[in-house]
Design an enzyme around this catalytic site. Sequence first.
Site, PDB file in Angstrom:
ATOM      1  N   SER A 160       3.539  -2.481  10.493  1.00 53.60           N
ATOM      2  CA  SER A 160       5.165  -2.438  10.549  1.00 53.60           C
ATOM      3  C   SER A 160       5.812  -3.931  10.304  1.00 53.60           C
ATOM      4  O   SER A 160       6.643  -4.268  11.026  1.00 53.60           O
ATOM      5  CB  SER A 160       5.511  -2.339  12.198  1.00 53.60           C
ATOM      6  OG  SER A 160       4.859  -0.733  12.215  1.00 53.60           O
TER       7      SER A 160
ATOM      8  N   GLY B  88       2.458   1.910  11.004  1.00 53.24           N
ATOM      9  CA  GLY B  88       3.470   3.098  10.728  1.00 53.24           C
ATOM     10  C   GLY B  88       4.305   3.464  12.195  1.00 53.24           C
ATOM     11  O   GLY B  88       4.685   4.423  12.031  1.00 53.24           O
TER      12      GLY B  88
ATOM     13  N   GLU C  14      -6.818   4.362   8.135  1.00 56.19           N
ATOM     14  CA  GLU C  14      -6.718   5.811   7.949  1.00 56.19           C
ATOM     15  C   GLU C  14      -7.933   6.334   7.207  1.00 56.19           C
ATOM     16  O   GLU C  14      -8.460   7.372   7.501  1.00 56.19           O
ATOM     17  CB  GLU C  14      -5.572   6.031   6.811  1.00 56.19           C
ATOM     18  CG  GLU C  14      -4.127   5.708   7.866  1.00 56.19           C
ATOM     19  CD  GLU C  14      -2.953   5.340   6.891  1.00 56.19           C
ATOM     20  OE1 GLU C  14      -3.016   5.384   5.757  1.00 56.19           O
ATOM     21  OE2 GLU C  14      -1.968   4.807   7.598  1.00 56.19           O
TER      22      GLU C  14
ATOM     23  N   ASN D 240       0.955  -1.045   0.069  1.00 58.86           N
ATOM     24  CA  ASN D 240       0.095   0.026   0.101  1.00 58.86           C
ATOM     25  C   ASN D 240       0.868   1.408  -0.031  1.00 58.86           C
ATOM     26  O   ASN D 240       1.460   1.451   1.036  1.00 58.86           O
ATOM     27  CB  ASN D 240      -0.980  -0.233   1.350  1.00 58.86           C
ATOM     28  CG  ASN D 240      -1.613   1.072   1.461  1.00 58.86           C
ATOM     29  OD1 ASN D 240      -1.956   2.067   0.725  1.00 58.86           O
ATOM     30  ND2 ASN D 240      -2.349   1.452   2.474  1.00 58.86           N
ATOM     31  N   TRP D 241       1.069   1.688  -1.098  1.00 56.98           N
ATOM     32  CA  TRP D 241       1.768   2.877  -1.372  1.00 56.98           C
ATOM     33  C   TRP D 241       1.668   4.291  -0.695  1.00 56.98           C
ATOM     34  O   TRP D 241       1.986   5.370  -0.537  1.00 56.98           O
ATOM     35  CB  TRP D 241       2.392   3.253  -2.757  1.00 56.98           C
ATOM     36  CG  TRP D 241       2.887   1.977  -3.534  1.00 56.98           C
ATOM     37  CD1 TRP D 241       3.144   0.806  -2.943  1.00 56.98           C
ATOM     38  CD2 TRP D 241       3.510   2.230  -5.007  1.00 56.98           C
ATOM     39  NE1 TRP D 241       3.971   0.249  -3.859  1.00 56.98           N
ATOM     40  CE2 TRP D 241       3.934   0.814  -5.297  1.00 56.98           C
ATOM     41  CE3 TRP D 241       3.384   2.918  -5.893  1.00 56.98           C
ATOM     42  CZ2 TRP D 241       4.497   0.372  -6.170  1.00 56.98           C
ATOM     43  CZ3 TRP D 241       3.885   2.793  -7.075  1.00 56.98           C
ATOM     44  CH2 TRP D 241       4.510   1.337  -7.364  1.00 56.98           C
ATOM     45  N   LYS D 242       0.207   4.126  -0.330  1.00 56.44           N
ATOM     46  CA  LYS D 242      -0.642   5.435   0.459  1.00 56.44           C
ATOM     47  C   LYS D 242      -0.251   6.678  -0.434  1.00 56.44           C
ATOM     48  O   LYS D 242      -0.341   6.562  -1.887  1.00 56.44           O
ATOM     49  CB  LYS D 242      -0.042   5.629   1.803  1.00 56.44           C
ATOM     50  CG  LYS D 242      -0.216   4.467   2.590  1.00 56.44           C
ATOM     51  CD  LYS D 242      -0.033   4.731   3.980  1.00 56.44           C
ATOM     52  CE  LYS D 242      -0.099   3.139   4.849  1.00 56.44           C
ATOM     53  NZ  LYS D 242       0.097   3.554   6.365  1.00 56.44           N
TER      54      LYS D 242
ATOM     55  N   GLU E  72      -5.203  -5.591  10.781  1.00 55.58           N
ATOM     56  CA  GLU E  72      -4.292  -4.638  10.882  1.00 55.58           C
ATOM     57  C   GLU E  72      -4.350  -3.845  12.278  1.00 55.58           C
ATOM     58  O   GLU E  72      -5.239  -2.851  12.211  1.00 55.58           O
ATOM     59  CB  GLU E  72      -4.437  -3.481   9.511  1.00 55.58           C
ATOM     60  CG  GLU E  72      -4.053  -4.153   8.340  1.00 55.58           C
ATOM     61  CD  GLU E  72      -3.320  -3.138   7.530  1.00 55.58           C
ATOM     62  OE1 GLU E  72      -2.254  -3.324   7.049  1.00 55.58           O
ATOM     63  OE2 GLU E  72      -3.973  -1.949   7.278  1.00 55.58           O
TER      64      GLU E  72
ATOM     65  N   HIS F 117      -9.520   0.723   5.379  1.00 58.02           N
ATOM     66  CA  HIS F 117      -8.116   0.783   5.894  1.00 58.02           C
ATOM     67  C   HIS F 117      -8.435   1.805   7.013  1.00 58.02           C
ATOM     68  O   HIS F 117      -9.138   2.971   7.066  1.00 58.02           O
ATOM     69  CB  HIS F 117      -7.145   1.543   4.865  1.00 58.02           C
ATOM     70  CG  HIS F 117      -5.833   1.495   5.585  1.00 58.02           C
ATOM     71  ND1 HIS F 117      -5.407   2.416   6.375  1.00 58.02           N
ATOM     72  CD2 HIS F 117      -4.899   0.828   5.240  1.00 58.02           C
ATOM     73  CE1 HIS F 117      -3.936   2.291   6.675  1.00 58.02           C
ATOM     74  NE2 HIS F 117      -3.546   1.271   6.081  1.00 58.02           N
TER      75      HIS F 117
ATOM     76  N   GLY G   7       2.700  -1.113   4.340  1.00 61.15           N
ATOM     77  CA  GLY G   7       2.840   0.288   4.157  1.00 61.15           C
ATOM     78  C   GLY G   7       4.026   0.758   4.002  1.00 61.15           C
ATOM     79  O   GLY G   7       4.770   0.496   2.705  1.00 61.15           O
TER      80      GLY G   7
END
Length: 269
Positions: free
Chosen positions: A229, A190, A114, A24-26, A184, A112, A250
């Site tokens: 992570s 992160g 976020e 997931n490149w965000k 997750e 997700h 991520g």
Amino acid sequence: MTAAKQDVVSRRRSGAGPYLVVGNWKMNGDRRRSAILAAELAGGWPEIDPAVTLVACPPSVYLQSVGSLLRGSGVALGAQDLCEQEKPGAFTGEVHGAMLKDLGCRYVVVGHSERRRLYGDDDERVAHKFATALACGLTPILCIGETADERDAGVTEAVLKRQLHAIIARCGARAFADAVLAYEPVWAIGTGRSAAPEQAQAVHAFLRGELRTANAKLADCAPILYGGSVKSDNAHALFSCADVDGGLIGGASLKAADFLAIADAARHR
Ligand code: PEP
């Protein structure tokens, strides 16, 4: 076969498919850097690997360019989100699942943390997105996970159950024949603080049990990824857990060498 290899093989459930490692490149990179990353992944991974499927999820504006670089490679294309609406139309700024499909996406991340935390994606909207993804022929990767406060309060399982059952209530457990579940823990995303393999395994076994109660036949086949992570140095231990079928990555997916090392850990677990 060596005893160590036998041990690993016996830990895989019958019916379990290939491992899935999703990047997931965000909202990172630019046109140039996403092209370099895509080319490095396409060149660094075999066209066919029966043991591991790799997926890259670039920002939506780079799906087309990244998709053309990945075409014909062993790396599939995924999107980070989609609009929940069943039909395209007057929804400014949104991207419909049919458009993602049109660009060559096979997967799409939904729910997700976020999106849940920053953009108001509640269980109901996530379920709606999940259903729309399936209707568009995309494989949804459903993210669920508890916050640190929820874990400390001892309600991890209740939170996960609520998030999972919102989907089952809307789409049925059968939908997981064409979907991926990703555990997750929010506190691990992160932060550099991954769940310990035993913690991940305990939650994954719980989730598989929930799926089994809902549909005994598909529970063993449904892929359950761990995300939070994951790095090249902890991937092997996490991927060796009986109920961990790969990872959602991520930060470490932004460097081809790191991501490919994680994918390699899935291959050699
Ligand atoms: C994620 O955002 O889905 C994630 C797992 O991030 P990271 O690997 O950076 O913790």
